[in-house]
Design a protein around this motif. Sequence first.
Motif, short mmCIF file in Angstrom:
data_model
loop_
_atom_site.label_atom_id
_atom_site.label_comp_id
_atom_site.label_asym_id
_atom_site.label_seq_id
_atom_site.Cartn_x
_atom_site.Cartn_y
_atom_site.Cartn_z
N LEU A 184 0.82 -1.20 0.00
CA LEU A 184 0.00 0.00 0.00
C LEU A 184 0.86 1.26 0.00
O LEU A 184 0.41 2.33 -0.40
CB LEU A 184 -0.91 0.03 1.23
N PHE A 185 2.11 1.11 0.44
CA PHE A 185 2.95 2.28 0.65
C PHE A 185 4.15 2.37 -0.27
O PHE A 185 4.65 3.47 -0.53
CB PHE A 185 3.42 2.31 2.12
N ILE A 186 4.66 1.24 -0.75
CA ILE A 186 5.80 1.26 -1.66
C ILE A 186 5.47 0.42 -2.88
O ILE A 186 4.47 -0.31 -2.89
CB ILE A 186 7.10 0.78 -0.98
N SER A 187 6.31 0.50 -3.90
CA SER A 187 6.02 -0.18 -5.17
C SER A 187 5.93 -1.69 -4.98
O SER A 187 6.57 -2.26 -4.09
CB SER A 187 7.09 0.14 -6.20
N ASN A 188 5.14 -2.32 -5.85
CA ASN A 188 4.98 -3.78 -5.74
C ASN A 188 6.30 -4.51 -6.00
O ASN A 188 6.56 -5.56 -5.41
CB ASN A 188 3.88 -4.28 -6.69
N THR A 189 7.15 -3.94 -6.85
CA THR A 189 8.46 -4.56 -7.10
C THR A 189 9.33 -4.56 -5.85
O THR A 189 9.90 -5.58 -5.47
CB THR A 189 9.19 -3.83 -8.24
N ALA A 190 9.42 -3.39 -5.21
CA ALA A 190 10.22 -3.28 -3.98
C ALA A 190 9.67 -4.18 -2.89
O ALA A 190 10.42 -4.83 -2.15
CB ALA A 190 10.27 -1.83 -3.51
N THR A 191 8.35 -4.26 -2.79
CA THR A 191 7.72 -5.12 -1.78
C THR A 191 8.08 -6.58 -2.02
O THR A 191 8.43 -7.31 -1.08
CB THR A 191 6.19 -4.95 -1.82
N ALA A 192 8.00 -7.01 -3.28
CA ALA A 192 8.32 -8.41 -3.60
C ALA A 192 9.79 -8.71 -3.33
O ALA A 192 10.13 -9.79 -2.82
CB ALA A 192 7.98 -8.69 -5.06
N VAL A 193 10.67 -7.76 -3.65
CA VAL A 193 12.11 -7.96 -3.41
C VAL A 193 12.37 -8.16 -1.91
O VAL A 193 13.18 -9.01 -1.52
CB VAL A 193 12.92 -6.75 -3.94
N LEU A 194 11.67 -7.42 -1.07
CA LEU A 194 11.90 -7.50 0.38
C LEU A 194 11.26 -8.74 1.00
O LEU A 194 11.84 -9.36 1.89
CB LEU A 194 11.35 -6.24 1.06
N PHE A 195 10.06 -9.11 0.52
CA PHE A 195 9.32 -10.17 1.19
C PHE A 195 9.55 -11.57 0.61
O PHE A 195 9.30 -12.57 1.28
CB PHE A 195 7.82 -9.85 1.21
N ALA A 196 10.00 -11.67 -0.63
CA ALA A 196 10.20 -12.99 -1.22
C ALA A 196 11.21 -13.83 -0.42
O ALA A 196 10.93 -15.01 -0.13
CB ALA A 196 10.63 -12.86 -2.69
N PRO A 197 12.36 -13.28 -0.04
CA PRO A 197 13.29 -14.09 0.77
C PRO A 197 12.70 -14.48 2.13
O PRO A 197 12.95 -15.59 2.63
CB PRO A 197 14.51 -13.16 0.96
N ILE A 198 11.91 -13.59 2.71
CA ILE A 198 11.28 -13.89 4.01
C ILE A 198 10.28 -15.02 3.85
O ILE A 198 10.24 -15.96 4.67
CB ILE A 198 10.59 -12.62 4.56
N ALA A 249 -0.17 -10.74 -3.46
CA ALA A 249 -0.41 -9.66 -2.51
C ALA A 249 0.29 -8.37 -2.93
O ALA A 249 -0.25 -7.28 -2.76
CB ALA A 249 0.08 -10.09 -1.12
N ALA A 250 1.49 -8.49 -3.51
CA ALA A 250 2.22 -7.30 -3.94
C ALA A 250 1.54 -6.63 -5.13
O ALA A 250 1.58 -5.40 -5.26
CB ALA A 250 3.66 -7.67 -4.31
N SER A 251 0.91 -7.41 -5.99
CA SER A 251 0.32 -6.86 -7.22
C SER A 251 -1.13 -6.45 -7.07
O SER A 251 -1.59 -5.52 -7.74
CB SER A 251 0.44 -7.89 -8.36
N MET A 252 -1.89 -7.14 -6.20
CA MET A 252 -3.31 -6.83 -6.04
C MET A 252 -3.51 -5.76 -4.98
O MET A 252 -4.05 -6.00 -3.90
CB MET A 252 -4.09 -8.10 -5.65
N CYS A 253 -3.04 -4.56 -5.28
CA CYS A 253 -3.15 -3.44 -4.34
C CYS A 253 -4.18 -2.46 -4.87
O CYS A 253 -3.90 -1.72 -5.81
CB CYS A 253 -1.79 -2.77 -4.16
N PHE A 254 -5.36 -2.47 -4.29
CA PHE A 254 -6.48 -1.70 -4.82
C PHE A 254 -6.96 -0.58 -3.89
O PHE A 254 -7.71 0.29 -4.32
CB PHE A 254 -7.68 -2.62 -5.09
N ALA A 255 -6.57 -0.60 -2.62
CA ALA A 255 -7.20 0.27 -1.63
C ALA A 255 -6.66 1.69 -1.61
O ALA A 255 -7.16 2.53 -0.86
CB ALA A 255 -7.07 -0.36 -0.24
N SER A 256 -5.65 1.99 -2.42
CA SER A 256 -5.08 3.34 -2.44
C SER A 256 -4.88 3.78 -3.88
O SER A 256 -4.45 2.99 -4.73
CB SER A 256 -3.73 3.36 -1.70
N PRO A 257 -5.18 5.04 -4.18
CA PRO A 257 -4.95 5.52 -5.56
C PRO A 257 -3.49 5.66 -5.90
O PRO A 257 -3.12 5.73 -7.08
CB PRO A 257 -5.65 6.88 -5.57
N PHE A 258 -2.62 5.71 -4.90
CA PHE A 258 -1.21 6.00 -5.15
C PHE A 258 -0.32 4.76 -5.05
O PHE A 258 0.90 4.85 -5.09
CB PHE A 258 -0.72 7.07 -4.17
N SER A 259 -0.94 3.59 -4.93
CA SER A 259 -0.15 2.37 -4.77
C SER A 259 0.41 1.86 -6.10
O SER A 259 1.43 1.18 -6.13
CB SER A 259 -0.99 1.27 -4.12
#
Length: 606
Positions: free
Chosen positions: A517-531, A553-563
């Motif tokens: 919701l707060f950062i790009s889906n690419t950055a989110t996936a990079v951080l959470f995939a190893p976890i 979860a990283a790609s299906m971000c609908f709740a914010s216009p700026f996601s």
Amino acid sequence: MFVTLAVLGISIILFVTGRVRADIVALSALLILILTGILTPAEALTSFSDPLVVMTVGLFVVSGAILRTGLAKMVGRTILKLAGENEERLFFLIIAVTTLIGAFVSNTGTVALMMPIVVSMTMQSDINARRLLMPLAFAGSIGGMFTLIGTAPNLVIQGVLTQNGYTDIKFFSFAPVGTVVFISGILGFWALSKIFLSQKVNMKAKNLSKPLKELAKEYRIRTFTAAITEASGVCDRTLKELRIPEKYSINITGVIRKSAHSRRFILKGEEKSEIAGPQTILHAEDVISVIGSEENVQRFIEDHSLTLIHGAREEPSSMGIAEAVLLPNSGLVDVKVKDSGFRKKYNVNILAINHRRQYRSDNLAHEVMRAGDTLLVQGRWKDLARLHQDYENIVLVGQPLEEAAKVTLNHKAPLAAMIMLLMIASMAMNILPPVVAIISAALMMIITGCIRNMEEAYQLINWESVVLLAAMLPMATALEKTGTVSLVTGGLVDAFSGMGVYGLLAGVYLCTSMLTLFISNTATAVLFAPIAFKVAQSVGASPYPFLMAVTVAASMCFASPFSTPSNVMVMTPGRYSFVDYVRVGGPMQILMGVIMIIVLPLIFPF
């Protein structure tokens, strides 16, 4: 560990505020990790040659060729014609077509392609565009769930699996998940849009060549018409010499010349209209169109002995006013209007700017254009059509349907389609490694002329996204080296293991969904995939459902216009507020999470 977490935390805050470009934030974080000795220069810079980064570069070129040759637009327009003027049929076709194109083209490019056609069709048929544009943006993200190349998070989790010895992720391995996402999305968005987006908010504009009256109130601009007299001090001088915007905070947008054989202005066929530019010379008996406050316009008229013409003038049918959305990767972002070369390049005027519901029209020359801004532009429809062709920078909405639906189908389009199909086939059948297949396809697009030259190929690449990805990959390495991944993994296991392996899957999905919701889906996936991979390992489960949870979860971000850029693009044309995204996107994001937690283990068993 403390330094790494501090760098990550500050980076996320800067990503959220958007005051600093994302790629600059990521590069700065990378530099700090090197200077503090957490990463060696080799560890930090290896990611720039990572197959994931190279594939991302190649995919921008391939998808750009598909868009540039007109192939994707032809497919979209042809299918949408089947809808006619039926709103429900149009709704389902928009979702289906956008999802189809989005499986092979970036979601930003897909929405940029579809949005002008959809807006024009709704205006032509008096269908409510508000109900269609938000689902259009969401469908662009859904399309990415069908193929390996559909979205960057898919490539990220494929990279994590490959690095750990798992090699059976195929091109269409994502398709079963994408099918469930598509069905859930189309039904959910149909119901929620019916409830929350069916009300009309000043969207009707049947006469598309003259929508200024409908837009003037929203953009808070006033238009005036004045005749130049023989005694006026502006006669025989260029607008550049007069420096009217600097002196009066108003803009001259158009000039109507009288014909050689008549001294009247109002009879059809006896006048010539032109867009006003810096080199436009004003003459006696010209009629000028002025944008600005009444006080400033009146001061200008009095100072130069002009005559104010009361009542609305009939605009020539060749002239039009439309809205243009500035894309996040546009070369016009962070550029002042006066430095953009807009009028020189496109022969159109910028009348006002809408920046997240803040409307600006005074002293416009000094305004800085931002990603997602909507520009109110005026010009001849043929010039506005040229503006529409610059889809890497701008999406034009509000055109007449016949203009928006035009397809300049390059004779190279069949060749581009063949190259892309060969790329897909080679990846699907494991003939070539994915990175080789993609780079080969990109190179063939250039060699065969689907893209004119290397310079054009470089222009198609969103370098901000590439640098962001390359600079974020070492962050994952830093988190691993400092024990942060193990710490977060342990925290997730402790918090959710009491609910079993399904609880852990839910925890991974929830954390990824919240961060994206707060950062790009690419950055989110990079951080959470190893976890996610470590979580699966810690309980002896297959990593596939956990990593699939991350990419969905990283790609299906609908709740914010700026996601996502797509969400931002439709905000102004759809007249949406932040609350609209929460009402429609929020329930869908939750529903999608619940469905995925149930379905993912059925497709990819633990």
